[in-house]
Design an enzyme around this catalytic site. Structure first.
Site, PDB file in Angstrom:
ATOM      1  CG  MET A  96      -5.375 -29.977 -33.033  1.00 55.16           C
ATOM      2  SD  MET A  96      -5.407 -29.663 -31.255  1.00 55.16           S
ATOM      3  CE  MET A  96      -5.420 -31.316 -30.591  1.00 55.16           C
ATOM      4  CE  LYS A 128     -10.174 -23.783 -25.892  1.00 57.01           C
ATOM      5  NZ  LYS A 128     -10.974 -24.989 -26.085  1.00 57.01           N
ATOM      6  N   GLY A 141     -16.869 -29.516 -31.214  1.00 57.29           N
ATOM      7  CA  GLY A 141     -16.642 -30.339 -32.403  1.00 57.29           C
ATOM      8  C   GLY A 141     -16.251 -31.742 -31.970  1.00 57.29           C
ATOM      9  CG  ASP A 182     -15.407 -25.606 -30.230  1.00 55.81           C
ATOM     10  OD1 ASP A 182     -15.060 -26.319 -29.279  1.00 55.81           O
ATOM     11  OD2 ASP A 182     -15.857 -26.056 -31.300  1.00 55.81           O
ATOM     12  CB  THR A 218     -13.683 -38.569 -32.177  1.00 55.68           C
ATOM     13  OG1 THR A 218     -12.563 -37.710 -32.081  1.00 55.68           O
ATOM     14  CG2 THR A 218     -13.261 -39.937 -32.677  1.00 55.68           C
TER      15      THR A 218
HETATM   16  N1  SAH Z   1     -12.913 -32.973 -29.959  1.00 54.38           N
HETATM   17  C1  SAH Z   1     -12.589 -33.018 -31.373  1.00 54.38           C
HETATM   18  C2  SAH Z   1     -11.145 -32.668 -31.644  1.00 54.38           C
HETATM   19  C3  SAH Z   1     -10.778 -31.269 -31.289  1.00 54.38           C
HETATM   20  S1  SAH Z   1      -9.107 -30.899 -31.659  1.00 54.38           S
HETATM   21  C4  SAH Z   1     -12.923 -34.402 -31.927  1.00 54.38           C
HETATM   22  O1  SAH Z   1     -13.216 -35.316 -31.154  1.00 54.38           O
HETATM   23  O2  SAH Z   1     -12.915 -34.566 -33.142  1.00 54.38           O
HETATM   24  C5  SAH Z   1      -9.251 -30.164 -33.248  1.00 54.38           C
HETATM   25  C6  SAH Z   1      -8.705 -31.068 -34.329  1.00 54.38           C
HETATM   26  O3  SAH Z   1      -9.648 -32.068 -34.668  1.00 54.38           O
HETATM   27  C7  SAH Z   1      -8.428 -30.375 -35.626  1.00 54.38           C
HETATM   28  O4  SAH Z   1      -7.194 -29.699 -35.615  1.00 54.38           O
HETATM   29  C8  SAH Z   1      -8.401 -31.547 -36.602  1.00 54.38           C
HETATM   30  O5  SAH Z   1      -7.181 -32.236 -36.516  1.00 54.38           O
HETATM   31  C9  SAH Z   1      -9.478 -32.440 -36.024  1.00 54.38           C
HETATM   32  N2  SAH Z   1     -10.759 -32.267 -36.716  1.00 54.38           N
HETATM   33  C10 SAH Z   1     -11.924 -31.912 -36.176  1.00 54.38           C
HETATM   34  N3  SAH Z   1     -12.904 -31.897 -37.105  1.00 54.38           N
HETATM   35  C11 SAH Z   1     -12.342 -32.259 -38.258  1.00 54.38           C
HETATM   36  C12 SAH Z   1     -12.829 -32.448 -39.583  1.00 54.38           C
HETATM   37  N4  SAH Z   1     -14.103 -32.241 -39.905  1.00 54.38           N
HETATM   38  N5  SAH Z   1     -11.965 -32.818 -40.549  1.00 54.38           N
HETATM   39  C13 SAH Z   1     -10.680 -33.037 -40.249  1.00 54.38           C
HETATM   40  N6  SAH Z   1     -10.165 -32.881 -39.022  1.00 54.38           N
HETATM   41  C14 SAH Z   1     -10.976 -32.508 -38.033  1.00 54.38           C
END
Ligand code: SAH
Length: 470
Positions: free
Chosen positions: A383, A270, A301, A248, A331
């Site tokens: 988000m 997405k 991610g 994604d 995360t």
């Molecule tokens: N599963 C992912 C989250 C997915 S939801 C996790 O565990 O991180 C997507 C949100 O994750 C984004 O809108 C943002 O708020 C956050 N996010 C993911 N990667 C990021 C990054 N490198 N820097 C800042 N926010 C991030």
């Protein structure tokens, strides 16, 4: 790529070396390992070098280089201490389109020598494109520890059965799986412990058995927040063996490049209010591909179980009876907090932490605000960029001190990371004046103030991002 890595067969081929000192000798030694037939031309030749080239396949000429020396040659190395002679060799070889290497003069090289790990027939070559041979050497040393020395004899054994396996197992996918099982299983173990005969026997037995149709599998893998160094070993191993990759938007190109090179890669990313592929379709696709016998990597991610809809995807897989593995990832909250110098909990300031989604539903951020205004608690909003003003407004309205510190971390853990800090009262205005790029994470709580103390000393933080509150 500045250089194309290739492996050149020099067995019984003539290679010219101009120069007779220690540098030339190192090159000659390398050429001899590849079974080349060396022609050495130099005014002075070290006696050890002369000894090395005894025997009638090699030629040693103690005189000046002439263009005629290039006759019948496949490869040229100039290793004299005279820049004029080196240049002359380079020019003459170039005129004949011969590959030429002038030692220590990258601008006069049409090929360069990599650092190598020799487990013949397995050879690993590492190059920094001439920019840092020391780095290439250190990298080689590191790789060396991962490649058991018995890999050479293992590869030789596998080579002996390659044709037979091709004949017995017609499907490429099944054959590939067969070899992987051999390499990861007891046959390889036996080779490593020096039991070649038993290894052979077992390999033959394996080949006798009817080969089953390959069964597919799904790997639900967390790729972390961005920095490839934050991948887990398990993630990397599965990334390198999957046949198909569904990834994604949050997965960076750098991480994607670490998946198997010939794997099919499908973007199902997405984006806010722009779903490239509906969730249901993604889940169906995982099932369909696995039923075709493929090993499917669902690369997400961060962590697959934190706002990653990983739960929904495995529900579908379980219902279809497909085997799967789940690999946790770092995360965004952990990654961003660490790289921004903000501890999520702290004995004095926060005894708990919450991860909340700030995603707007019907244009309102519908959260249980009374739970989120407690003191001594850190709240991380995923988000949340669009709803940031609403988050600040609601927190203040529900009793949180307007002076409570808040941080917005953009593209955390990547070289583009930026951290904006302010208070619930000032942040909405501050963000308006900035060009903020997704993804972003919001951290609210007293712990944000610790950043000023800690971030200065951190070495992994991007230099563009000073620790001063903006
Ligand atoms: N599963 C992912 C989250 C997915 S939801 C996790 O565990 O991180 C997507 C949100 O994750 C984004 O809108 C943002 O708020 C956050 N996010 C993911 N990667 C990021 C990054 N490198 N820097 C800042 N926010 C991030």
């Amino acid at each position: 790529m500045d250089y194309l890595p290739i492996f050149l067969r020099l067995k019984h081929q003539r290679a010219l070396v101009v120069g007779g000192g220690h540098v030339a000798m190192r090159k000659v030694q390398m050429l001899l390992r590849a079974d080349a037939e060396v022609r050495l031309v130099a005014l002075d030749v070290l006696s050890e070098l002369q000894q090395l080239l005894q025997g009638n396949v090699h030629e040693v000429a103690q005189r000046a280089f002439t263009e005629a020396d290039l006759l019948g040659v496949k490869l040229v190395i100039a290793a004299t201490d005279s820049p004029e002679i080196n240049l002359a060799v380079y020019e003459a070889a170039t005129l004949l389109n011969l590959p030429v290497n002038v030692v220590d003069q990258p601008q006069l090289c049409s090929f360069i020598f990599p650092s190598i790990i020799d487990r013949s027939p397995v050879v690993v070559a590492v190059s920094s494109g001439g920019s840092s041979p020391v780095l290439a050497r250190l990298l080689r040393a590191r790789l060396e520890t991962y490649i058991p020395s018995a890999y050479g004899s293992l590869a030789a054994l596998l080579g002996q059965y390659r044709q037979l396996a091709k004949h017995r197992i017609s499907s490429i996918t099944v054959r590939m799986r067969f070899w992987e099982q051999i390499i990861n299983g007891p046959v390889a173990e036996l080779m490593m412990s020096g039991q070649e005969e038993r290894a052979k026997l077992l390999l033959e037995q394996n080949l006798e058995h009817d080969q089953q149709v390959a069964t597919g599998e799904v790997y639900l893998v967390g790729a972390g927040p961005g920095d490839p160094d934050l991948l887990t070993f398990r993630a990397l191993r599965l990334m390198q063996q999957a046949d198909v990759v569904l990834y994604d938007r949050l997965v960076s190109q750098q991480i994607l490049n670490m998946t198997r090179q010939d794997a099919e890669k499908i973007h199902v990313g997405k984006q806010r209010s722009m779903h490239t592929m509906p969730q249901e379709e993604i889940s169906n696709m995982l099932v369909t591909l696995a039923l075709q016998g493929k090993r499917v990597l669902r690369l997400k991610g961060g962590d697959p179980f934190i706002f990653g809809r990983g739960g929904e995807e495995i529900e579908e897989l379980a219902a279809a009876g497909i085997p799967f593995q789940i690999v946790p990832g770092i995360t965004a909250a952990s990654g961003c907090a660490a790289y921004a110098g903000i501890p999520l909990t702290h004995r004095d300031y926060a005894q708990s932490v919450r991860f909340v989604t700030g995603h707007l539903k019907n244009e309102t951020c519908d959260l249980d605000w009374s739970q989120l205004v407690q003191k001594e608690q850190t709240v991380v909003y995923y988000m949340g960029l669009v709803s940031l003003p609403e988050i600040c407004r609601q927190l203040i309205a529900h009793g949180r001190d307007p002076g409570t510190p808040i941080a917005l971390i953009q593209q955390g853990t990547t070289p583009q990371q930026k951290v904006y800090t302010g208070t619930l009262a000032t942040m909405p205005q501050l963000i308006k004046s900035k060009e903020v790029k997704a993804p972003t994470l919001i951290i609210v709580g007293e712990v944000v103030n610790l950043r000023d103390k800690l971030a200065w000393r951190q070495t992994q933080e991007s230099s563009a991002d000073g620790p001063v509150a903006e």
